[in-house]
Design a protein around this motif. Structure first.
Motif, PDB file in Angstrom:
ATOM      1  N   ASN A  36       0.815  -1.220   0.000  1.00  0.00           N
ATOM      2  CA  ASN A  36       0.000   0.000   0.000  1.00  0.00           C
ATOM      3  C   ASN A  36       0.848   1.270   0.000  1.00  0.00           C
ATOM      4  N   LYS A 233       1.667   1.564  -6.708  1.00  0.00           N
ATOM      5  CA  LYS A 233       1.411   1.153  -5.322  1.00  0.00           C
ATOM      6  C   LYS A 233       1.459  -0.376  -5.251  1.00  0.00           C
ATOM      7  N   SER A 235       0.806  -4.090  -4.274  1.00  0.00           N
ATOM      8  CA  SER A 235      -0.354  -4.814  -3.730  1.00  0.00           C
ATOM      9  C   SER A 235      -0.085  -6.298  -3.518  1.00  0.00           C
ATOM     10  N   GLU A 245      -1.048  -2.151  -7.962  1.00  0.00           N
ATOM     11  CA  GLU A 245      -2.506  -1.943  -7.981  1.00  0.00           C
ATOM     12  C   GLU A 245      -3.082  -1.794  -9.382  1.00  0.00           C
TER      13      GLU A 245
END
Length: 264
Positions: A36, A233, A235, A245
């Protein structure tokens, strides 16, 4: 924080979930801690893992010259059945080949995209299975050298895949198969000189739990030669891939020898 250095395959620690580490010359990074978070990857150049020269990477982290001369990337690496150290026959460097080939090897079934057969040194269990993104894996035979493992794999390749479909593996589009039952079905397929090494009773099924928040529906592979700067980001991590992401996936092992700067 900024980390800079030559990419090599991520070091792993078997656990629930598996822990991943990027190791550079002067620093290391526990990649699991980056979920994240926005990560920026900048491509800075090349460094051959074999000769250490700043030369363009050809394959497997090596420059062109080293790929065709280094003992560590001989044809027997990808095709174990070509191993000849047990006969005292040199490919590129007999001392190196004896060290690697004349040690216990495992032939296994792994569930990564579908059931596949593969070969690894016993010392690489379960690292090999983690690196290829297998959800489950089980040993079929343990043999004393790479050649015997290779001829076993060749016999089984007529019935099982020997490569992972990386797109299916990364989207976790994997149909469950009972590997213990599958192993019992294949005893008759094993070469005669290997049958004494067959595991029939041992219940040694490995299950890998990868740190993935959400699997992508579709994947797009990041190529640093074409995209020298990327930001996304994180993930998930599966096999040797970072998952982002937006569906971008980055194969760390496929980028060995690339010099990068990673900013978090």
């Amino acid at each position: 924080m900024t980390y800079e250095g030559v990419l090599t395959k991520m070091q792993t620690e078997f656990g629930d979930p598996i822990q991943y580490y990027l190791v550079f010359e002067n620093s290391f990074l526990n990649v699991n801690q980056l979920f994240n978070k926005s990560i920026e990857i900048n491509f800075e150049g090349y460094q051959c893992l074999n000769c250490k020269k700043k030369k363009k990477i050809f394959r497997q982290g090596c420059c062109y010259d080293c790929f065709y001369s280094s003992a560590s990337v001989g044809d027997w690496i990808m095709k174990p059945e070509l191993s000849t150290a047990h006969l005292g026959i040199e490919d590129r460097d007999l001392a190196y080949e004896e060290k690697v080939q004349l040690q216990p090897h495992i032939v296994y079934l792994a569930l990564s995209s579908e059931v596949k057969v593969g070969v690894t040194r016993k010392t690489q269990v379960p690292t090999r299975w983690i690196d290829q993104g297998a959800n489950e894996a089980i040993a079929i035979v343990e043999v004393p050298n790479r050649y015997l493992a290779g001829i076993t794999e060749v016999a089984l390749k007529n019935h099982y895949a020997d490569k992972t479909n990386w797109r299916k593996m990364l989207t976790n589009n994997v149909e469950h198969v009972d590997l213990i039952a599958e192993r019992l079905k294949l005893e008759s397929l094993i070469p005669a000189e290997v049958k004494e090494y067959f595991f029939s009773e041992k219940n040694d099924l490995y299950q890998m739990h990868f740190p993935v928040l959400e699997y992508p529906v579709k994947v797009n592979s990041l190529n640093l030669d074409k995209t020298p700067n990327f930001q996304g980001k994180l993930s998930g991590i599966k096999g040797q891939y970072l998952l982002f992401e937006d569906g971008t996936v980055f194969n760390i092992r496929g980028s060995e020898g690339y010099i990068v700067k990673i900013s978090v």
